[in-house]
Each structure stands twice: as structure tokens, then as C-alpha cells.
Design a protein around this motif. Structure first.
Motif, PDB file in Angstrom:
ATOM      1  N   TYR B 301      54.080   8.590  54.025  1.00  0.00           N
ATOM      2  CA  TYR B 301      53.706   9.599  53.033  1.00  0.00           C
ATOM      3  C   TYR B 301      53.909  11.008  53.576  1.00  0.00           C
ATOM      4  CZ  TYR B 301      50.591  12.621  50.352  1.00  0.00           C
ATOM      5  OH  TYR B 301      50.061  13.653  49.638  1.00  0.00           O
ATOM      6  N   LEU B 302      53.427  11.231  54.799  1.00  0.00           N
ATOM      7  CA  LEU B 302      53.591  12.554  55.401  1.00  0.00           C
ATOM      8  C   LEU B 302      55.056  12.895  55.558  1.00  0.00           C
ATOM      9  CD1 LEU B 302      50.858  12.859  58.128  1.00  0.00           C
ATOM     10  CD2 LEU B 302      51.131  14.183  56.047  1.00  0.00           C
ATOM     11  N   GLY B 303      55.837  11.908  56.003  1.00  0.00           N
ATOM     12  CA  GLY B 303      57.265  12.150  56.155  1.00  0.00           C
ATOM     13  C   GLY B 303      57.885  12.599  54.854  1.00  0.00           C
ATOM     14  N   ALA B 304      57.544  11.886  53.777  1.00  0.00           N
ATOM     15  CA  ALA B 304      58.111  12.234  52.482  1.00  0.00           C
ATOM     16  C   ALA B 304      57.643  13.601  52.023  1.00  0.00           C
ATOM     17  CB  ALA B 304      57.731  11.159  51.457  1.00  0.00           C
ATOM     18  N   LEU B 305      56.362  13.865  52.185  1.00  0.00           N
ATOM     19  CA  LEU B 305      55.806  15.150  51.771  1.00  0.00           C
ATOM     20  C   LEU B 305      56.515  16.295  52.471  1.00  0.00           C
ATOM     21  CD1 LEU B 305      53.480  16.113  49.975  1.00  0.00           C
ATOM     22  CD2 LEU B 305      52.071  16.231  52.016  1.00  0.00           C
ATOM     23  N   LEU B 306      56.646  16.148  53.788  1.00  0.00           N
ATOM     24  CA  LEU B 306      57.310  17.203  54.542  1.00  0.00           C
ATOM     25  C   LEU B 306      58.775  17.322  54.152  1.00  0.00           C
ATOM     26  CD1 LEU B 306      55.715  16.550  58.027  1.00  0.00           C
ATOM     27  CD2 LEU B 306      55.333  18.503  56.546  1.00  0.00           C
ATOM     28  N   PHE B 307      59.392  16.195  53.855  1.00  0.00           N
ATOM     29  CA  PHE B 307      60.786  16.218  53.463  1.00  0.00           C
ATOM     30  C   PHE B 307      60.961  16.978  52.159  1.00  0.00           C
ATOM     31  CE2 PHE B 307      64.858  14.824  54.461  1.00  0.00           C
ATOM     32  CZ  PHE B 307      65.522  14.372  53.345  1.00  0.00           C
ATOM     33  N   ILE B 308      60.080  16.699  51.202  1.00  0.00           N
ATOM     34  CA  ILE B 308      60.163  17.391  49.911  1.00  0.00           C
ATOM     35  C   ILE B 308      59.939  18.887  50.108  1.00  0.00           C
ATOM     36  CG2 ILE B 308      59.042  17.642  47.664  1.00  0.00           C
ATOM     37  CD1 ILE B 308      58.460  14.628  47.806  1.00  0.00           C
ATOM     38  N   LEU B 309      58.961  19.210  50.952  1.00  0.00           N
ATOM     39  CA  LEU B 309      58.732  20.621  51.259  1.00  0.00           C
ATOM     40  C   LEU B 309      59.987  21.232  51.878  1.00  0.00           C
ATOM     41  CD1 LEU B 309      55.106  20.746  52.643  1.00  0.00           C
ATOM     42  CD2 LEU B 309      56.037  22.011  50.720  1.00  0.00           C
ATOM     43  N   GLY B 310      60.607  20.452  52.762  1.00  0.00           N
ATOM     44  CA  GLY B 310      61.820  20.930  53.405  1.00  0.00           C
ATOM     45  C   GLY B 310      62.916  21.213  52.399  1.00  0.00           C
ATOM     46  N   GLN B 311      63.046  20.349  51.386  1.00  0.00           N
ATOM     47  CA  GLN B 311      64.074  20.562  50.382  1.00  0.00           C
ATOM     48  C   GLN B 311      63.799  21.822  49.582  1.00  0.00           C
ATOM     49  OE1 GLN B 311      63.738  16.681  48.673  1.00  0.00           O
ATOM     50  NE2 GLN B 311      65.789  16.133  49.329  1.00  0.00           N
ATOM     51  N   ILE B 312      62.529  22.035  49.251  1.00  0.00           N
ATOM     52  CA  ILE B 312      62.192  23.248  48.509  1.00  0.00           C
ATOM     53  C   ILE B 312      62.490  24.472  49.368  1.00  0.00           C
ATOM     54  CG2 ILE B 312      60.311  24.543  47.460  1.00  0.00           C
ATOM     55  CD1 ILE B 312      59.047  21.933  46.679  1.00  0.00           C
ATOM     56  N   LEU B 313      62.125  24.366  50.646  1.00  0.00           N
ATOM     57  CA  LEU B 313      62.398  25.468  51.567  1.00  0.00           C
ATOM     58  C   LEU B 313      63.897  25.735  51.653  1.00  0.00           C
ATOM     59  CD1 LEU B 313      60.690  27.225  53.448  1.00  0.00           C
ATOM     60  CD2 LEU B 313      61.286  25.682  55.305  1.00  0.00           C
ATOM     61  N   THR B 314      64.685  24.640  51.679  1.00  0.00           N
ATOM     62  CA  THR B 314      66.136  24.788  51.720  1.00  0.00           C
ATOM     63  C   THR B 314      66.635  25.546  50.506  1.00  0.00           C
ATOM     64  OG1 THR B 314      66.352  22.675  52.853  1.00  0.00           O
ATOM     65  CG2 THR B 314      68.323  23.578  51.843  1.00  0.00           C
ATOM     66  N   ASP B 315      66.157  25.153  49.343  1.00  0.00           N
ATOM     67  CA  ASP B 315      66.611  25.828  48.123  1.00  0.00           C
ATOM     68  C   ASP B 315      66.258  27.303  48.153  1.00  0.00           C
ATOM     69  OD1 ASP B 315      65.996  23.061  45.823  1.00  0.00           O
ATOM     70  OD2 ASP B 315      67.643  23.520  47.188  1.00  0.00           O
ATOM     71  N   VAL B 316      65.074  27.625  48.661  1.00  0.00           N
ATOM     72  CA  VAL B 316      64.669  29.029  48.733  1.00  0.00           C
ATOM     73  C   VAL B 316      65.559  29.787  49.711  1.00  0.00           C
ATOM     74  CG1 VAL B 316      62.839  30.567  49.494  1.00  0.00           C
ATOM     75  CG2 VAL B 316      62.285  28.615  48.071  1.00  0.00           C
ATOM     76  N   CYS B 317      65.767  29.214  50.897  1.00  0.00           N
ATOM     77  CA  CYS B 317      66.610  29.888  51.887  1.00  0.00           C
ATOM     78  C   CYS B 317      68.025  30.066  51.359  1.00  0.00           C
ATOM     79  CB  CYS B 317      66.664  29.060  53.183  1.00  0.00           C
ATOM     80  SG  CYS B 317      65.164  29.176  54.140  1.00  0.00           S
TER      81      CYS B 317
END
Lengths: 331, 328, 339
Positions: B301-317
Motif C-alpha cells: 500500500y505504501l509503495g503504491a501511495l508513494l508511487f501515485i504521489l510520485g506520478q503527480i509530482l512528475t506531472d507538476v515538475c
């Protein structure tokens, strides 16, 4: 306009550019020579594959690898041999003494940098100038090329601007350091017809005002008519005819030039069959022996298949590479 | 931009709910509490032991709907595994490990430090080396140097990470004795000696594919028209490569890189386990070997959560780096 | 069961032959294949050898029990089993390559000098174990990809081409599945489904599916907007025909390269899974995992791990080289330069 006895700004001699091909290097531009006087606009006309763009790039030593300029070529700019310059000296020339604009304004500007910053870069690459001063000069250039709302446009990104605006910015960027020579490689080919006229007007006006010589590469005689003082016609890597604008457009002596001019569609000739030059341009490495045009020339005879023609002076300013002219016969 | 961000976050939230559903199906439907109990307690215990264990670990509830509501037993008809699963995960109330009953949250906090101390330097070094080498060979493309590096890349790409770790431990740890083979002890001045080998192995393992990817990206950018314009303005090679090519290549590179940031937390399973670094990755490996489903569930779950956050961060960057996206 | 296995081999061989004939009809494919053979003959040969070994290790039948291997009369033995006769050449424990005596203790071997790569802790011939790993690797990488990729293609192209609700559903599923880091998802699936070979392959298939489905969907979306597709639609060509004649052939190069990359990815991932204890039995990963402590003995025992490592490396490298060669051959830009 140039004074007839002033030394030419640019003198090109024996320029041969070759690319690797089947069995070694193949010449794409073959030993051409031309000169441009100060403040004069020379147009090089030809079809795609004639080598005209490469000739311009050679003046800046920007021929793309793996292409090579053959030894024995000479490009003299203001008396200095460009081809012998060490690289740092060449970089000092590029953008400052000789500048270039390209065909595709859409892709020729860096998409992630503001256009103002790109013009500023052109300045600061050659002069240590404080940022504000450079920006002021960039603004001046924008106004010079007729960009409306210049102040706000400085901070725009390329994708926010139209093709015509982008090309004006390219011109502004090229002329920012006051170069003596502007190379324009088909600057209007990618633009709409209405914008085309505007950009040509900009080039013509600015060149006149700043006294900049222009080498314009084109395949369109309309462009020639708009801006050129003199014209050189290229075919299959070589120049076949040169002269003033009037001489070429009205009194062309080479069969190829005549064919090109005849094939331009004209409103008066509506309903007639469109003229064409039979055959196709031979590929580099597959050039015919003798005169390279003889396979498509309606006037070719025995000598044309054997011997490559040399320059015959038709007038003080017009020269043609054709056996017919040499023998005093008109095609 | 704000509207875009909100939409992205909303979609991310929905994805998280979807992931939780997937986890629920996997951990409660495909494998059920009886199996889990059996694995934890052993095969031959009496039924009461199983029942007690299940109650202790919160597995004694029905799956979706609690029909015992109102008769005194259940607190509410949503007192089920399904809702409990969602509630606990979304409030980060992770409960206890199935294997040894310790609170998972404590172990998470304890493991985060060591994991980060390994993955952060590894990430930075990996990035610096791959981008640097990629830029270098892109500039010298088609030369002998470039070809040698490419061959090296394919060779290193074809070796399993496991082998790198074993070889690394053997060669550098045992034969050359430069660094300790494994372990993680001492204060901050000494700890780098334990991290040196895993970081070295990690960089070598990832070298091949990263350099090839970046090289391709850089070469694509170098062939663009604006690079020719820059040269025509008189820009030198260094300026062209850095201010123009690298700057534009950042856009696809960011997509590749930012995604990896969340993994800095979850740690590298193999590296931590082999090198005895007590991080979150090692914790996951223990959970696998100990059939500890609740810890495993939390880690996934944590892995997925962080991954999704990472994708959002990617889109922002991405939007920050590319004005065409930002100001569309 | 044995019959099914043998039929599978027959199906694979016939299928490959049919595919080769079908592809040979197109001049592009023929030229590309020839070009690839010209560039990467060694890699192709290596993969061919592996494939042949793998097939030989799948064809099996019952019969012919020997005193050392009485079970052969009841349990199917493959061609490889019969050729290498592992049971007949069993030792007690470790022995070095080509050795005459046991590694520990120096007692004479039952079959001195016959073990080219020595024996492992249980006395099994290392060459035999290495060769048996071929089938496992091909199963993990090849068969799994062969199943996962067409499924991913089906979902991805349908989603990309038809769009709207189908696309929303598929895209959401893809997003959810791909939001879980693939190793973690893999582990979760295997822990939950069980640690058998079928389950591991299914787990690998699921994680591989997602990656390619996304690519297929993207390509389908892009190709759908192409002018020739619009032209076909205007002419009244059915969707099915458009997909099979316009969209899928233009994705063929992508599929092949993805297959190669998926293959190597899965084989390499399986080694990690073996370390975690959830890999396939008999794989090289398992050999490496079991042998990983042998390097720390004095004198060191290196042949187990070396054999597995080299076999693995050779296969993965060969496939990577072929994929690379394929990219060069199929890339339309390099094609233009050839003419």
C-alpha cells in the motif's frame, strides 16, 4: 547599393562539399564560386538537391557531419579566409559578422526559453554587456523588424507566437550584433502566402537600412523578384547562370533558367498546358558526363555530352555556363 | 495550473481507492483469514487457537456486510474486514505484524532512516553518472568512445542484479577487502563504509539501461533545429550541450527520474537484505519469508501511495519545466 | 499430461513455421530478417541453441527404467534427461570440474572426469542442472510473454481505438495495477496465489501485461488519428478490418521489440524472486541462490554459481543484442539510409 570597384564582401572559390556515399565521398556541391558585394542581396535559386542550402552553410562552416568541405576551397570574408580560422575565431564570426536564419521558424527557436532571452543570448555571446542593456537592445531589434507590442513579446515563449512573428524574431536575433552578411535559407517557404510578402519586406527594408548584405536561398522566383539584386542559378551542384535580377528574369540565357521561368504558373496563361522541364534532377554521384543538364536540355548536342561548359560572359554582369552561349548561339 | 493540480490529485485519490480494492481482493478474498491464521500459528493447532489469533489480529469480522449488527455483537453493520481495511489504511493505522505482533508503524519509522541513507545517495549518484556519461557519449556519438560505451551498456544490462551483489560482495568485500561485506552500525562518520558497497553495486547495476536511455534522449535533442540556430549564433559546444540540449532533454528525463523518488523510501529489497541494512526493504523481505501478510499489505500500500504521489509530482515538475504545458 | 506437453512442442514448432512463412511473403519482413541475420548471427545462433535445448527438454515419454533410475518406467523423462542421465551419474557431494576425487575428503568419484562442470552439494551434475534451467528460463520469459503480450495487445488496442467507456475502464485498471511498484505487486500476487510455477508465471504475466497494454493503447490512439485510417473509415471499411490491416501491422515492430525486452526482464526478475524464495524450481536463479554462500568457503566452490551465471548471461545478452539489432533494422530512419 555596391560600388562596382569596391572589394567584394564575400568571395567564394572552388567550393566543393561532399558526403559519404557508395564508394567513398560523393560531391554534392561541385567547385562553385560566387561573390557578394557589400550591402548587396544575392539570391541563389535552384531545386531541392541542387546544393544551394549547403553552399550557405559552408560560409558559416556549419555543414552537417559527415559532410566535408574539400581542400582547395576558398571562402574569403572581408579578406579573411574563413576556412582557415581556428574554431574560437569562427565562433566569434558566427552571429556577429555573419548571421543565418532558417526555413522552419517553428522548430528553429528553443521551445523552453523566452524569445527575448534568446535574442539576448545572441548579444551576450559576443559582447560582455549587462543584462538590462542587452534586453534594451533586444527590444530595439524587435521594433526594427516590426514586432507589435514588442515589450510584452520579449517574455513570450515560441509556441505562443505565430510563424510570421517567429521568423521576424529570427531576423531580429540574427541582426542583433549588426552582421555584415545575413544568410537566409528559404526563410519564407514554410509561411503562408500573405506572411511571405511581409517577411520579405522586412528583410529588404532592414537590409537596406543597416547596409547588410544578404544571401537568400530560394526555389521561388517570386522571392527573387521581391528582394534580389543579383541572382545565381544552381543545378546539380553547380552554378549554371548568374546575373542581375533584371537580366535573369527577363533575359536568361541558360536553357535550365529559361525552363524554370517558363514553368512558373501565370494568371494570363490560364487554360494552357503547364510547362515543365522533362526528366528528373540527377542524384549526386550520378551526374551525367559533360554538361550536367544535357540529359534534360532541349538544345543539347554532341559537345554537351563530352565537355563541361565554362563561364561565358554575356554582359559585364551576366555569365552563363553553356556551350551555346560560348559559341554565340542563343537557345 | 491550480485546476490541473486539483484534477490530478482527485484522480490520484480515486486510484488509491482502486489500489486498496485490489489489495483487499488479494489479501482477503484470494487468500482468506483462515489461511493466514494457519500460516501464522501452524497447521495443527486447535480451532480455538485459530479463532483467538484471528480475533487478536482483527481478522474475525465478516467480509463485506456485518449482519450481526443490533444483536449486541457488532458495533455497526460496516464493522467488517472491508471497511476496516479501508479505514485503517487511509488513516495510516497499520496495526500489528502477523508474524511477531509488533506494531507496524513503529517498525516503519525505524526502518525509514536506514533505507533513506542508502537510497538517497544511490539515487543522486545514479542520476549524476548516467546523465553525465549519457551527455558525454551523445556529444561523441558514432566515435569509438561512443561505441565502446554502448557495448559496455549492453553487457552490464544483461547481468542480473543478484549477480552484481554477489560478485560485489565477493570481489570487493572478500578479495580486496576494501569495504565490509554487510552490516550497518556505528555513527554517521563510520556508517558510509557500510553503504559504500551497496551504493557501488546499485550504480553499476543500473548503469547500462539508464545511460542508453539518456543517450537516446540527448541525441534526439541534438538533432533539432534550434541547436543549429544556437551554433549559428556562435555558441560553443559546451553551451549548446548544457544550456540548450540538456535543458530541453530535462523534460523526458524528469518523467523518468521523478517516478523513482518515492522508492527512496521503500528501499531496495535486494540491496538491504544482502547487505544487512535494517531498512524498509529488508522489512519487506522478512515479511515475505515469514508469511507476514499484514506487513506485506502495508508495504504494498505504501509503495503504491508513494508511487501515485510520485506520478503527480512528475506531472507538476513536467509543467514547470516545459512552458508549452504550463501555458497551453 | 505428457501428451499435452509434447503436443505443445509440436504446436510451437508448427506455429513458428507458419509465422515464418506468413512473414516471408512480405518483402519488408524478408529483408529485415536477412539484415538482422547479417548483423547478429552469433546472438541468433545462441538463442536458437537455447530454444532447441528447451524444446528437447519438453518432449518427454514414459518408459525404459534402468537400475539407477527405476522411476523412468513410470514417470516421464525428457530427451535431455535421457541424454545426460543424471541419476546414473550421481555423486555423493561436491566435486570440481573434471575432477577424479570428491572435493571434501578426496574419496574417488563414481564417475571420475565425467563431470565437466563438477557437481553440487547433492552430487548432481552441474552441466545437467544448467541445461535443465534453459527450459525454465524459456518458460518464464518466453511463454509468459507469449501469453501476456497478445492479451495486452487486445485490451490496449481496443481501448485506444474504440475509446470512451471501454478506454476509461481499461485505463483505470491499468492505472491501478501500475500504481503498485511491479516487484511489490509481483510479490503480493505470488504470496497470495501460491508459490508454484504456474502462479509465478501468472504473476509475471500480470505485471508484464500492464506495461505493454499502456504502450499498445498509446500506439492505437496515435494510429487512429492517421489519415489513412480516416480514409479507410470513409470508404466504409469495418473496424475489425481497420484494426487488423492498418493498426496492428504498424505496431508489429513495437510488439517484437517489447517481446524481447519483456523476455529478458522476466528472466532477470525471476532471479530476484528466487532469492526471495518465491521463484521457480530448477531455475538458474535458484541455482545462484543456493550457491551464493559457496563463494565464502575456502577453498572456494565457484562452478555452481559460474555455470548458472554464464548460462543466464549468455541468454539475456543474446536476446538484448537481437532486440538492439531489431531496433536498428526496423527503425524507418536507418532503413532509408540503406536504399
Amino acid at each position: 547599393m555596391s560600388e562596382p570597384d569596391a572589394a567584394p564582401l564575400v568571395e567564394v572559390r572552388n567550393l566543393t562539399i561532399s558526403f559519404p556515399g557508395e564508394g567513398g565521398h560523393v560531391a554534392v556541391v561541385d567547385g562553385i564560386g560566387f561573390a557578394i558585394a557589400r550591402g548587396e542581396t544575392l539570391a541563389i535559386v535552384g531545386e531541392s538537391g541542387s546544393g544551394k542550402s549547403l553552399s550557405a552553410l559552408a560560409l558559416m562552416r556549419l555543414v552537417p557531419k559527415p559532410g566535408r568541405i574539400a581542400a582547395g576551397a576558398s571562402v574569403r570574408f572581408e579578406g579573411t579566409e574563413i576556412l582557415d580560422l581556428p574554431v574560437p575565431a569562427m565562433r566569434a564570426v558566427r552571429g556577429a559578422k555573419i548571421a543565418m536564419i532558417f526555413q522552419e521558424p517553428m522548430t528553429s527557436l528553443n521551445p523552453v526559453v523566452t524569445v527575448g532571452a534568446q535574442v539576448v543570448e545572441a548579444i551576450r555571446l559576443h559582447e560582455t554587456v549587462p543584462a538590462r542593456e542587452a534586453r534594451r537592445r533586444a527590444l530595439e531589434m524587435f521594433k526594427l523588424v516590426g514586432i507589435p507590442d514588442a515589450e510584452t513579446r520579449l517574455d513570450a515563449y515560441p509556441h505562443q507566437l505565430s510563424g510570421g512573428l517567429k521568423q521576424r524574431i529570427m531576423i531580429a536575433m540574427a541582426l542583433a550584433m549588426g552582421p555584415k552578411l545575413l544568410l537566409a535559407d528559404e526563410p519564407t517557404t514554410a509561411l503562408d502566402a500573405t506572411i511571405r510578402a511581409q517577411i520579405l519586406a522586412v528583410i529588404r527594408d532592414v537590409a537596406q537600412r543597416t547596409g547588410t548584405a544578404v544571401l537568400i536561398i530560394t526555389h521561388d522566383f517570386g522571392v527573387v523578384n521581391e528582394v534580389a539584386d543579383r541572382v545565381a542559378v544552381m543545378y546539380a551542384g553547380g552554378i549554371v547562370e548568374e546575373g542581375t535580377r533584371h537580366e535573369i528574369l527577363r533575359a536568361a540565357r541558360h536553357p535550365y533558367t529559361q525552363g524554370l521561368l517558363r514553368s512558373v504558373p501565370r494568371a494570363e496563361a490560364r487554360g494552357d498546358r503547364l510547362e515543365e522541364i522533362k526528366g528528373m534532377v540527377p542524384r549526386p554521384g550520378h551526374w551525367p558526363k559533360g554538361c550536367r543538364f544535357h540529359t534534360r536540355c532541349p538544345f543539347a548536342y554532341a559537345r554537351c555530352t563530352e565537355e563541361a561548359p565554362r563561364r561565358t560572359a554575356v554582359s559585364a554582369t551576366q555569365g552563363v555556363w553553356c556551350h551555346l552561349a560560348e559559341e554565340g548561339r542563343a537557345p | 495550473m491550480a485546476a490541473y493540480l486539483i484534477r490530478r490529485l482527485a484522480y490520484g485519490a480515486v486510484t488509491v481507492l482502486g489500489v486498496l480494492l485490489l489489495l483487499f481482493v488479494l489479501f482477503f478474498a484470494v487468500t482468506n483469514p483462515d489461511d493466514i491464521a494457519r500460516k501464522a500459528v501452524g497447521e495443527r493447532a486447535r480451532p480455538e487457537v485459530y479463532a483467538q489469533w484471528k480475533t487478536n489480529h482483527g481478522y474475525d469480522k465478516p467480509l463485506f456486510l456485518n449482519r450481526a449488527y443490533g444483536s449486541g455483537e457488532a458495533r455497526h453493520y460496516t464493522d467488517t474486514l472491508f471497511f476496516e481495511h479501508y479505514r485503517s489504511m487511509l488513516t495510516f493505522d497499520f496495526g500489528r505484524s502477523d508474524a511477531d505482533d509488533t506494531p507496524i508503524a513503529d517498525r516503519l519509522l525505524r526502518g525509514a532512516g536506514p533505507s533513506l541513507s542508502l537510497t538517497v545517495p544511490l539515487f543522486i549518484l545514479n542520476l549524476a553518472v548516467a546523465v553525465g556519461v549519457g551527455l558525454f557519449v551523445a556529444f561523441f556519438r558514432e566515435t569509438l568512445l561512443d561505441r565502446v560505451v554502448l557495448v559496455l551498456c549492453i553487457l552490464t544490462m544483461s547481468v542480473a542484479t543478484l549477480l552484481y551483489i554477489i560478485a560485489g560482495q565477493f570481489l570487493v568485500g572478500m578479495l580486496l577487502k576494501w569495504f565490509p561485506i554487510s552490516g550497518y552500525a556505528g555513527d554517521s562518520s563510520v556508517i558510509w563504509r557500510f553503504l559504500a558497497l551497496p551504493i557501488l553495486v546499485g550504480v553499476v547495476a543500473g548503469f547500462g539501461s539508464d545511460v542508453r536511455l539518456y543517450r537516446t534522449i540527448f541525441i534526439e535533442e541534438m538533432n533539432r533545429d534550434y541547436v543549429r540556430t544556437a551554433r549559428a549564433k556562435g555558441a560553443g559546444d559546451a553551451r549548446v550541450m548544457v544550456a540548450h540540449v540538456l535543458r530541453n532533454a530535462l523534460i523526458p528525463i524528469i518523467t523518468n527520474v521523478v517516478i523513482a523518488i518515492p522508492f527512496l523510501f521503500t528501499g531496495s529489497l535486494l540491496l538491504e537484505s544482502f547487505f544487512g541494512i535494517p531498512g524498509l526493504g529488508a522489512m519487506t523481505v522478512e515479511a515475505i519469508q515469514g508469511n507476514d501478510f499484514s506487513t506485506l499489505r502495508t508495504m504494498v500500500y505504501l509503495g503504491a501511495l508513494l508511487f501515485i504521489l510520485g506520478q503527480i509530482l512528475t506531472d507538476v515538475c513536467y509543467a514547470v519545466a516545459d512552458p508549452r504545458v504550463r501555458l497551453a | 499430461m505428457i501428451l499435452a506437453q509434447n503436443l505443445l512442442v509440436l504446436a510451437i514448432v508448427l506455429g513458428a513455421a507458419w509465422a515464418a512463412r506468413y512473414a516471408a511473403r512480405e518483402r519488408n519482413w524478408r529483408e529485415s530478417a536477412r539484415e538482422l541475420w547479417r548483423r547478429r548471427p552469433v546472438a541468433i545462433a545462441v538463442v536458437a541453441v537455447y530454444v532447441v535445448i528447451g524444446l528437447l527438454d519438453t518432449v518427454a515419454w514414459v518408459g525404459g527404467g534402468t537400475p539407477e533410475d527405476p522411476m523412468a518406467a513410470y514417470v516421464p523423462r525428457t530427451v535431455i534427461d535421457r541424454l545426460l542421465r543424471p541419476e546414473a551419474r550421481r555423486e555423493a557431494s561436491y566435486s570440481a570440474p573434471f575432477a577424479d576425487t570428491a572435493f571434501y575428503g578426496g574419496a574417488p568419484l563414481k564417475h571420475p572426469g565425467s563431470h565437466w562442470l563438477g557437481t553440487d552439494i547433492l552430487g548432481r551434475d552441474v552441466v545437467y542442472r544448467m541445461v535443465k534451467g534453459v527450459r525454465v528460463a524459456l518458460l518464464v520469459g518466453g511463454l509468459t510473454s507469449l501469453v501476456a503480450i497478445p492479451l495486452a495487445l487486445l485490451f490496449g488496442v481496443t481501448a485506444g481505438y474504440f475509446g470512451r467507456r471501454i478506454d476509461d475502464a481499461v485505463f483505470f485498471t491499468m492505472t491501478v495495477l501500475s500504481s503498485v511498484p511491479s516487484l511489490l505487486l509481483l510479490i503480493a500476487l505470488i504470496m497470495v496465489l501460491g508459490k508454484g510455477p504456474v502462479q509465478v508465471c501468472i504473476a509475471l504475466g500480470v505485471t508484464g501485461w500492464v506495461h505493454f497494454c499502456r504502450i499498445a493503447r498509446g500506439e492505437a490512439l496515435k494510429l487512429r488519428e492517421m489519415d489513412y485510417v480516416a480514409a479507410a473509415r470513409v470508404l466504409g471499411v469495418s473496424d475489425f478490418r481497420i484494426i487488423t490491416r492498418h493498426i496492428l501491422p504498424n505496431m508489429a515492430h513495437l510488439v517484437i521489440i517489447t517481446f524481447a525486452l519483456s523476455f529478458t526482464g522476466m528472466v532477470l526478475t525471476e532471479t530476484t524472486l528466487s532469492y526471495l524464495g518465491i521463484g521457480l524450481d530448477g531455475s538458474w536463479g535458484q541455482m545462484i541462490d543456493q550457491a551464493r554462500n559457496e563463494l565464502s568457503r575456502t577453498p572456494i566452490i565457484w562452478w555452481n554459481i559460474a555455470a548458472a551465471a554464464i548460462a543466464l548471461f549468455a541468454l539475456v545478452l543474446a536476446v538484448n543484442l537481437i532486440a538492439d539489432g531489431l531496433r536498428d533494422v526496423i527503425d524507418p530512419r536507418t532503413r532509408k539510409e540503406r536504399t
